[in-house]
Design an enzyme around this catalytic site. Structure first.
Site, short mmCIF file in Angstrom:
data_model
loop_
_atom_site.label_atom_id
_atom_site.label_comp_id
_atom_site.label_asym_id
_atom_site.label_seq_id
_atom_site.Cartn_x
_atom_site.Cartn_y
_atom_site.Cartn_z
N THR A 27 -4.50 2.15 3.43
CA THR A 27 -3.90 3.01 4.46
C THR A 27 -3.77 2.32 5.82
O THR A 27 -3.31 2.93 6.78
CB THR A 27 -4.71 4.31 4.67
OG1 THR A 27 -5.99 3.98 5.21
CG2 THR A 27 -4.86 5.07 3.37
N GLY A 28 -4.15 1.04 5.89
CA GLY A 28 -3.98 0.29 7.14
C GLY A 28 -2.71 -0.55 7.07
O GLY A 28 -1.61 -0.01 6.95
N VAL A 29 -2.90 -1.85 7.10
CA VAL A 29 -1.77 -2.79 7.09
C VAL A 29 -0.88 -2.58 5.86
O VAL A 29 0.34 -2.79 5.92
CB VAL A 29 -2.31 -4.24 7.12
CG1 VAL A 29 -1.21 -5.25 6.89
CG2 VAL A 29 -2.98 -4.50 8.46
N GLY A 88 -8.37 -6.25 9.43
CA GLY A 88 -8.87 -4.91 9.12
C GLY A 88 -10.29 -4.92 8.59
O GLY A 88 -11.16 -5.66 9.06
N VAL A 89 -10.53 -4.10 7.58
CA VAL A 89 -11.86 -3.99 6.97
C VAL A 89 -12.33 -5.34 6.45
O VAL A 89 -13.50 -5.70 6.60
CB VAL A 89 -11.83 -3.01 5.78
CG1 VAL A 89 -13.15 -2.98 5.06
CG2 VAL A 89 -11.47 -1.62 6.23
N ASP A 90 -11.42 -6.06 5.83
CA ASP A 90 -11.73 -7.35 5.22
C ASP A 90 -12.32 -8.29 6.28
O ASP A 90 -13.40 -8.88 6.08
CB ASP A 90 -10.42 -7.92 4.66
CG ASP A 90 -10.60 -9.01 3.63
OD1 ASP A 90 -11.76 -9.35 3.34
OD2 ASP A 90 -9.59 -9.52 3.14
N ASP A 107 -18.23 2.84 10.74
CA ASP A 107 -17.87 1.47 10.42
C ASP A 107 -18.41 1.15 9.02
O ASP A 107 -19.62 1.23 8.79
CB ASP A 107 -18.50 0.54 11.46
CG ASP A 107 -18.09 -0.92 11.27
OD1 ASP A 107 -17.73 -1.31 10.15
OD2 ASP A 107 -18.17 -1.66 12.26
N ASN A 128 -7.33 -8.64 0.10
CA ASN A 128 -6.01 -9.04 -0.40
C ASN A 128 -6.23 -9.98 -1.57
O ASN A 128 -7.35 -10.40 -1.84
CB ASN A 128 -5.15 -9.67 0.71
CG ASN A 128 -5.79 -10.92 1.28
OD1 ASN A 128 -6.13 -11.85 0.56
ND2 ASN A 128 -5.98 -10.94 2.59
P1 ADP Z 1 -5.26 -2.33 3.78
O1 ADP Z 1 -4.71 -3.73 3.95
O2 ADP Z 1 -5.77 -2.08 2.37
O3 ADP Z 1 -4.33 -1.29 4.28
P2 ADP Z 1 -6.89 -2.27 6.21
O4 ADP Z 1 -8.16 -3.01 6.41
O5 ADP Z 1 -5.70 -2.69 7.02
O6 ADP Z 1 -6.61 -2.33 4.64
O7 ADP Z 1 -7.12 -0.72 6.49
C1 ADP Z 1 -7.70 0.19 5.59
C2 ADP Z 1 -8.32 1.33 6.37
O8 ADP Z 1 -9.60 0.95 6.86
C3 ADP Z 1 -7.53 1.78 7.58
O9 ADP Z 1 -7.51 3.20 7.59
C4 ADP Z 1 -8.35 1.25 8.76
O10 ADP Z 1 -8.24 2.08 9.90
C5 ADP Z 1 -9.74 1.31 8.23
N1 ADP Z 1 -10.72 0.39 8.82
C6 ADP Z 1 -10.51 -0.79 9.47
N2 ADP Z 1 -11.68 -1.36 9.81
C7 ADP Z 1 -12.68 -0.53 9.36
C8 ADP Z 1 -14.11 -0.53 9.41
N3 ADP Z 1 -14.78 -1.54 9.96
N4 ADP Z 1 -14.77 0.50 8.83
C9 ADP Z 1 -14.12 1.52 8.25
N5 ADP Z 1 -12.77 1.59 8.16
C10 ADP Z 1 -12.06 0.58 8.73
#
Ligand code: ADP
Length: 183
Positions: free
Chosen positions: A133-135, A41-43, A19, A33
């Site tokens: 690589t997420g949303v 997500g991470v944000d 994490d 964003n």
């Molecule tokens: P983006 O909008 O830039 O694609 P996201 O937050 O949707 O960003 O995802 C980016 C990556 O981070 C994805 O691979 C997701 O699985 C991963 N991710 C989401 N939450 C966490 C976390 N708490 N720690 C590490 N990686 C995460």
């Protein structure tokens, strides 16, 4: 742990599963964003764990340096609030398929600009999520090529940075990166 083997550029780059918000480093990078006002997500995880001081600092950035939001590929610094990390470097990744072929350059800019900002502050350890690589839909195998190439080219310029930690949410994502990296 198998991921101990995933180290590159003489140990200055390490991959790990975990994490991002738990990383005790000088700075973590947020896959933000352009509004800088939070998202999923991470944000979302960063703001939940770091507490309101980070959002306050983001609002202050919107009121001063970035009234129209942070452009894609750019970075901005805030404190880390209650996170173990001292700072958060907010980076806006490209949305895959929305930048007319400039996606790779914009993803590279996120990593390169975050490294430059960290180096300017003489930070030694920095942890990144897999930006976009997420949303935002960036294929993780293609991101691995862009990210590893960028780090290989730019890390030699920043001698003060001891460790770049690439944090993946699960081992499948880490393995995709490891299989496609160009270190
Ligand atoms: P983006 O909008 O830039 O694609 P996201 O937050 O949707 O960003 O995802 C980016 C990556 O981070 C994805 O691979 C997701 O699985 C991963 N991710 C989401 N939450 C966490 C976390 N708490 N720690 C590490 N990686 C995460």
């Amino acid at each position: 742990m198998p991921q101990a083997a995933h180290s590159y550029l003489e140990g200055r780059v390490r991959l790990c599963v975990g994490d991002l918000t738990e990383q005790a480093v000088d700075a973590i990078v947020n896959a933000a964003n352009s509004t800088l006002l939070g998202g999923g997500g991470v944000d979302g995880a960063i703001h939940r764990r770091g507490g309101p001081a980070i959002l306050d600092a983001c609002r202050a950035l919107r009121a001063s340096a970035w009234p129209n939001g942070l452009p894609t590929g750019q970075v901005a610094l805030t404190e880390g609030g209650r996170l173990p990390a001292r700072y958060v470097i907010h980076a806006v990744g490209p949305i895959h398929g929305r930048h007319g072929g400039k996606e790779a350059a914009l993803l590279a800019a996120c990593y390169g600009n975050a490294l430059s900002l960290a180096a300017g502050l003489v930070l030694r350890t920095i942890a990144f999520p897999a930006i976009s690589t997420g949303v935002y839909g960036y294929p993780p195998d293609e991101a691995a090529v862009v990210v590893s190439t960028t780090l290989r080219e730019q890390l030699p310029r920043h001698a003060a940075i001891d460790e770049v930690r690439l944090v993946f949410f699960d081992s499948g994502q880490l393995e995709i990166f490891a299989a496609n990296q160009r270190f």
